[in-house]
Design a protein around this motif. Sequence first.
Motif, PDB file in Angstrom:
ATOM      1  N   GLY A  45       0.799  -1.210   0.000  1.00 22.33           N
ATOM      2  CA  GLY A  45       0.000   0.000   0.000  1.00 22.33           C
ATOM      3  C   GLY A  45       0.833   1.260   0.000  1.00 22.33           C
ATOM      4  O   GLY A  45       2.019   1.270   0.346  1.00 22.33           O
ATOM      5  N   TYR A  46       0.182   2.359  -0.382  1.00 24.62           N
ATOM      6  CA  TYR A  46       0.872   3.648  -0.487  1.00 24.62           C
ATOM      7  C   TYR A  46       1.495   4.061   0.842  1.00 24.62           C
ATOM      8  O   TYR A  46       2.623   4.565   0.887  1.00 24.62           O
ATOM      9  N   GLU A  47       0.778   3.839   1.939  1.00 23.06           N
ATOM     10  CA  GLU A  47       1.274   4.282   3.244  1.00 23.06           C
ATOM     11  C   GLU A  47       2.523   3.518   3.675  1.00 23.06           C
ATOM     12  O   GLU A  47       3.303   4.029   4.485  1.00 23.06           O
ATOM     13  N   SER A  48       2.703   2.316   3.161  1.00 24.82           N
ATOM     14  CA  SER A  48       3.854   1.500   3.554  1.00 24.82           C
ATOM     15  C   SER A  48       5.034   1.621   2.591  1.00 24.82           C
ATOM     16  O   SER A  48       6.048   0.956   2.790  1.00 24.82           O
ATOM     17  N   LEU A  49       4.898   2.448   1.576  1.00 23.34           N
ATOM     18  CA  LEU A  49       5.989   2.629   0.621  1.00 23.34           C
ATOM     19  C   LEU A  49       7.059   3.542   1.197  1.00 23.34           C
ATOM     20  O   LEU A  49       6.768   4.419   2.019  1.00 23.34           O
ATOM     21  N   PRO A  50       8.311   3.403   0.779  1.00 28.62           N
ATOM     22  CA  PRO A  50       9.356   4.340   1.201  1.00 28.62           C
ATOM     23  C   PRO A  50       9.109   5.723   0.603  1.00 28.62           C
ATOM     24  O   PRO A  50       8.341   5.873  -0.364  1.00 28.62           O
ATOM     25  N   PRO A  51       9.747   6.762   1.136  1.00 23.41           N
ATOM     26  CA  PRO A  51       9.495   8.132   0.641  1.00 23.41           C
ATOM     27  C   PRO A  51       9.726   8.285  -0.854  1.00 23.41           C
ATOM     28  O   PRO A  51       8.993   9.007  -1.527  1.00 23.41           O
ATOM     29  N   LEU A  52      10.728   7.630  -1.406  1.00 21.93           N
ATOM     30  CA  LEU A  52      10.998   7.797  -2.839  1.00 21.93           C
ATOM     31  C   LEU A  52       9.841   7.272  -3.674  1.00 21.93           C
ATOM     32  O   LEU A  52       9.425   7.920  -4.648  1.00 21.93           O
ATOM     33  N   ALA A  53       9.313   6.095  -3.328  1.00 21.50           N
ATOM     34  CA  ALA A  53       8.214   5.534  -4.109  1.00 21.50           C
ATOM     35  C   ALA A  53       6.971   6.409  -4.016  1.00 21.50           C
ATOM     36  O   ALA A  53       6.281   6.640  -5.025  1.00 21.50           O
ATOM     37  N   ARG A  54       6.684   6.921  -2.826  1.00 25.53           N
ATOM     38  CA  ARG A  54       5.538   7.823  -2.693  1.00 25.53           C
ATOM     39  C   ARG A  54       5.754   9.101  -3.501  1.00 25.53           C
ATOM     40  O   ARG A  54       4.823   9.628  -4.114  1.00 25.53           O
ATOM     41  N   ASP A  55       6.988   9.594  -3.519  1.00 25.48           N
ATOM     42  CA  ASP A  55       7.298  10.798  -4.286  1.00 25.48           C
ATOM     43  C   ASP A  55       7.103  10.558  -5.778  1.00 25.48           C
ATOM     44  O   ASP A  55       6.613  11.428  -6.504  1.00 25.48           O
ATOM     45  N   VAL A  56       7.457   9.375  -6.253  1.00 26.13           N
ATOM     46  CA  VAL A  56       7.264   9.057  -7.673  1.00 26.13           C
ATOM     47  C   VAL A  56       5.780   9.062  -8.014  1.00 26.13           C
ATOM     48  O   VAL A  56       5.357   9.656  -9.020  1.00 26.13           O
ATOM     49  N   TYR A  57       4.972   8.410  -7.206  1.00 26.11           N
ATOM     50  CA  TYR A  57       3.530   8.393  -7.465  1.00 26.11           C
ATOM     51  C   TYR A  57       2.943   9.810  -7.409  1.00 26.11           C
ATOM     52  O   TYR A  57       2.064  10.152  -8.210  1.00 26.11           O
ATOM     53  N   ASP A  58       3.420  10.630  -6.489  1.00 22.99           N
ATOM     54  CA  ASP A  58       2.912  11.999  -6.394  1.00 22.99           C
ATOM     55  C   ASP A  58       3.305  12.827  -7.617  1.00 22.99           C
ATOM     56  O   ASP A  58       2.493  13.608  -8.134  1.00 22.99           O
ATOM     57  N   ARG A  59       4.518  12.670  -8.077  1.00 20.86           N
ATOM     58  CA  ARG A  59       4.982  13.467  -9.217  1.00 20.86           C
ATOM     59  C   ARG A  59       4.344  13.022 -10.523  1.00 20.86           C
ATOM     60  O   ARG A  59       4.280  13.798 -11.484  1.00 20.86           O
ATOM     61  N   LEU A  60       3.882  11.765 -10.567  1.00 11.49           N
ATOM     62  CA  LEU A  60       3.204  11.272 -11.766  1.00 11.49           C
ATOM     63  C   LEU A  60       1.687  11.385 -11.668  1.00 11.49           C
ATOM     64  O   LEU A  60       0.972  10.914 -12.559  1.00 11.49           O
ATOM     65  N   ALA A  61       1.194  12.005 -10.618  1.00  8.69           N
ATOM     66  CA  ALA A  61      -0.250  12.145 -10.449  1.00  8.69           C
ATOM     67  C   ALA A  61      -0.915  12.911 -11.591  1.00  8.69           C
ATOM     68  O   ALA A  61      -2.056  12.585 -11.968  1.00  8.69           O
ATOM     69  N   PRO A  62      -0.272  13.942 -12.206  1.00 10.46           N
ATOM     70  CA  PRO A  62      -0.932  14.636 -13.337  1.00 10.46           C
ATOM     71  C   PRO A  62      -1.271  13.733 -14.514  1.00 10.46           C
ATOM     72  O   PRO A  62      -2.095  14.112 -15.352  1.00 10.46           O
ATOM     73  N   LEU A  63      -0.673  12.547 -14.614  1.00  7.56           N
ATOM     74  CA  LEU A  63      -1.005  11.644 -15.708  1.00  7.56           C
ATOM     75  C   LEU A  63      -2.389  11.026 -15.542  1.00  7.56           C
ATOM     76  O   LEU A  63      -2.956  10.506 -16.504  1.00  7.56           O
ATOM     77  N   ARG A  90       0.136  21.133 -22.425  1.00  9.54           N
ATOM     78  CA  ARG A  90       0.167  21.027 -20.964  1.00  9.54           C
ATOM     79  C   ARG A  90       1.624  21.048 -20.497  1.00  9.54           C
ATOM     80  O   ARG A  90       2.262  20.006 -20.329  1.00  9.54           O
ATOM     81  N   PRO A  91       2.187  22.214 -20.307  1.00 14.36           N
ATOM     82  CA  PRO A  91       3.611  22.312 -19.925  1.00 14.36           C
ATOM     83  C   PRO A  91       3.919  21.629 -18.601  1.00 14.36           C
ATOM     84  O   PRO A  91       5.067  21.243 -18.361  1.00 14.36           O
ATOM     85  N   GLU A  92       2.928  21.468 -17.732  1.00 15.78           N
ATOM     86  CA  GLU A  92       3.197  20.833 -16.439  1.00 15.78           C
ATOM     87  C   GLU A  92       3.596  19.375 -16.580  1.00 15.78           C
ATOM     88  O   GLU A  92       4.159  18.774 -15.656  1.00 15.78           O
ATOM     89  N   LEU A  93       3.305  18.775 -17.720  1.00 12.33           N
ATOM     90  CA  LEU A  93       3.683  17.379 -17.934  1.00 12.33           C
ATOM     91  C   LEU A  93       5.172  17.212 -18.205  1.00 12.33           C
ATOM     92  O   LEU A  93       5.659  16.077 -18.257  1.00 12.33           O
ATOM     93  N   SER A  94       5.889  18.297 -18.400  1.00  8.71           N
ATOM     94  CA  SER A  94       7.338  18.183 -18.607  1.00  8.71           C
ATOM     95  C   SER A  94       8.007  17.576 -17.382  1.00  8.71           C
ATOM     96  O   SER A  94       8.973  16.811 -17.506  1.00  8.71           O
ATOM     97  N   ALA A  95       7.493  17.911 -16.190  1.00 10.09           N
ATOM     98  CA  ALA A  95       8.056  17.317 -14.975  1.00 10.09           C
ATOM     99  C   ALA A  95       7.806  15.817 -14.936  1.00 10.09           C
ATOM    100  O   ALA A  95       8.659  15.039 -14.501  1.00 10.09           O
ATOM    101  N   CYS A  96       6.635  15.391 -15.412  1.00  3.65           N
ATOM    102  CA  CYS A  96       6.360  13.945 -15.486  1.00  3.65           C
ATOM    103  C   CYS A  96       7.304  13.269 -16.469  1.00  3.65           C
ATOM    104  O   CYS A  96       7.764  12.140 -16.229  1.00  3.65           O
TER     105      CYS A  96
END
Length: 958
Positions: free
Chosen positions: A487-505, A524-530
Amino acid sequence: MSGTHESTSFAALRGQLQEAATEFADGPDALEGILLGMVDDVDRAVREPLEIFPVCHHSPASALAMARRLREKQPKVVYLELCEDMAPLLTELRNCRLPVAVQAFAGDVEGFPAEWAPLSVVAPVTEASAEYQAIAYALDTPGVELVLVDRSTDHVFQWDRGDSTDVPQEAEAALHGEAVGVEIGDLRPRFAELEEHLLRHGKVRHWSEWWHQYVEVPLGDSDHAAYRQVMFLIGSLFRRLTPGDGARLRVDEDRERYMWTRMREHLAATGTDPEDCLYVCGAFHAASRVEEFGVEGRSDTFTISPRTATTWQYGLIPSSHAAIEAQFGLAAGSVSIAATEWAKGLKRTRVKPYVLEGQAGKKKSTAKKAAAVPALPPAAPATDRLSGFLQRPPVLDGLDEAELLGWSVEIVRAARRNGYLASTADAIAVFETSILLAGMRDRAKPTPYDFQDAAVTCIEKDSVPGRRDVRRLVEIMMGGDRIGQVGYESLPPLARDVYDRLAPLELRLEQRGVRRALLDMASRPELSACSDVLWMLRRLLPQGAARPIMGERRLGERSIQESWDLALGTHQRALIELGYEGVSLEKVLEQRLRRDAYGPRATTASVLAAVEDALLYLRGHRLADELGTHALKLLSAERSVDGAPEVLRRVRTLLAHYRTSEPVLPGWIESFVKTGYAHYCTLLPTAFRDEDATVGQVAAMLGFLFSMESLALSLGCDRHQLELAVAQSHPDDPAKTALLWAAQVQLGTLSRAELRARCDELLDNPLVVSSYPHYLSGFVHALEPVPGLADVVVEAVSNAFGRLPDTVLLPWLPLLITTLRSGAADLAPLMVREAGRVFPGRLPELDAWTPPWRTPEPDPFAARPVAPVPRGAALLTAHPTTCDAVADLLGCEDGWTRSETPPGLALLTTHPATCDAVAGLLGCDGGWVTAAPSSSGTVLTDRHPDTARALESLLAGR
């Protein structure tokens, strides 16, 4: 259980075994010792005040017995055979969907050999396992303490690595990789002959089937006392038949000393009554004979060694039935069958299992309902239950027949969906064949393995129409390969950060399977970060986790639209393990680039690749400049030219990037070019003579020297060094000789005409003609340093095809094709383009076509021939009026333009020597100049026009 039970409770069993040993072994010797020793082991374990609960990993019978005993006993302390440093992770199981594995990971090791890194230990947990029942009970029951007592993950490698391990290391699972597996209840014969004997006489194919038939099914409905004694007996049998001098046995005994030491320490520290405790361990360890066994065992004979300085990271990773089977050497489908048996056992016995509150995939009310079930009545006193159990025949009930009928119908339905021509008759045949096979194997009821064999026999026959065979269809029908999820809550910080940064997809990336992501950065310029995150994931994760379909990223190039296939849920384990290395993708990528660049196997080319990745993904120049400086040091220290082709390619790419994106070149790359120029000039003569240096590597060195020459000379390098290096090169190999000739042409010491002449001499020499193909291979590689020789190479190849005999040409063709495909694939377009320019474009033109190299070339320094003057030109210029009249008669409408050329010029231009002679006779001192009409050579026509005309007429008549 208490210590009041007398050992005489097993007297009847001892007598029966002693009589059997005397009858079958012709005397009470070794066999009697083994059989009676097994009874002693059972007696000792039963009488231990701290109740021992023996289990087997992923055994539904063990899980059912555990759930019943926990509700009956309600222990206050549960000692669990699991690595003690994994305890903090167990609460995170609430956020996961089983099966998952508790993992300890170490990327950097201290105290272990560096080649062992990274180290990984996993402990898989499934729902149908006794350890999960104990964990769920302890974590969700107030006032209950869960204590892990097995050795730490650090001790796993201290004791096992290099001697033996808990599981075969050659078994690599898709989700566990090369991690060392640690599980409760590794119960399997460690004496190969014993396992073979059991399988042969049990009429089964593998150990999982034997265990299911002869242990799992009979223990499913047994009471607590019978279950414990049978498991103690099996553990004692396998233990006593294990070779006594094995390293693995020594490790097992040290583990038992470790666990009993930890339990006595906890009892002494907390003052807990052993009667309120439960010790959950594998049956193999339950029948231990070490002196430290029991709460009254010796405590002064074993010292726990300290841990190393290795820093361990802990987390949960997804697991699967297939991964567990592969890592622990179980038969394919056995864990899925165990899950099916677990569900069937719960329905038959009405036992309420323990489930962690909030467990993913489970209803919240399940655990609460289970907790409200009243405790079962106390177990019967621990008397001899083995004798009756071993003599009890199995019973086939109606429920199993109904289940078998359902299986038969379902497998036919699944076979039809997968292309098999199965019918109702096949379902009946599978049902009857399953019963027949069970009877032939002396079984009271068909097992899932009997059913699987029957289905293969009756349905598959001799062909498989689809991707799945019948055996695989049976495994899927029995539950398939269930794959867990963290689950998301049990993931390490890096994995949670990846899911958060890819949320715009707006994709459910946590689910398994492939998700298609479309990125339009223009709208959609914000997708450049993704996009940045996805390119880094492609660099860090295994192939297939993030795969670009459209779009690319190179130095100086960025796509405005991209399409990706993402399978982050499938590769969740790899993403989680990235979290053990850092808190962000950028940090992990920087660490890996540094590790690769400063590692013992780093080369100049690999460090330049790291520089390119640093510029491509991290964009900063700090790391790139640092790694580039390190690449310069490695280049100076290299004494071979193995990496020259890759170095050339990388440097060219970096130079092109810096020249287009930076106002000035970085200092490190200028130093690299300068040092590389001198370095390769020094190695060039040796490389030409070295047999280990390939022609492609030498060509790459020359390519570096020639392509970087202008920059190197501007930085202070001396061109005479290159000329001297080429002059000192004397290769013996024909290919390298041709490469040397190309270098001489580039330096100007050899003309193209001389190079063509040498090629012709090779073709004319019968002693050398057989080696001519090797020369051509060298010319092909010469296009790397001297691309301007493409016309000469095309000419040389064409001459070879035209003049070489078939006995030489035909065997050489594979060599040419191999050379072009492997070592000169990027050079072939130069030859193709040049050939397209030289050869005719249409087939009919080929017959009359003459190769340009066979056409004599004009001398650029020779005098240009003057076009002859038409006859009568003097008349036209001398009589313009007559010329106009003739023009009118001929219909010429153009007006007359008087020529400034004096009359008689045709004579001068046609016969300059005669004109000079006449002019000398007439006393003209001026010489003949063809370029100036008014020079001294025209005096004759000026002074004596009639004579000039007469001479012209006479000479023209000749």
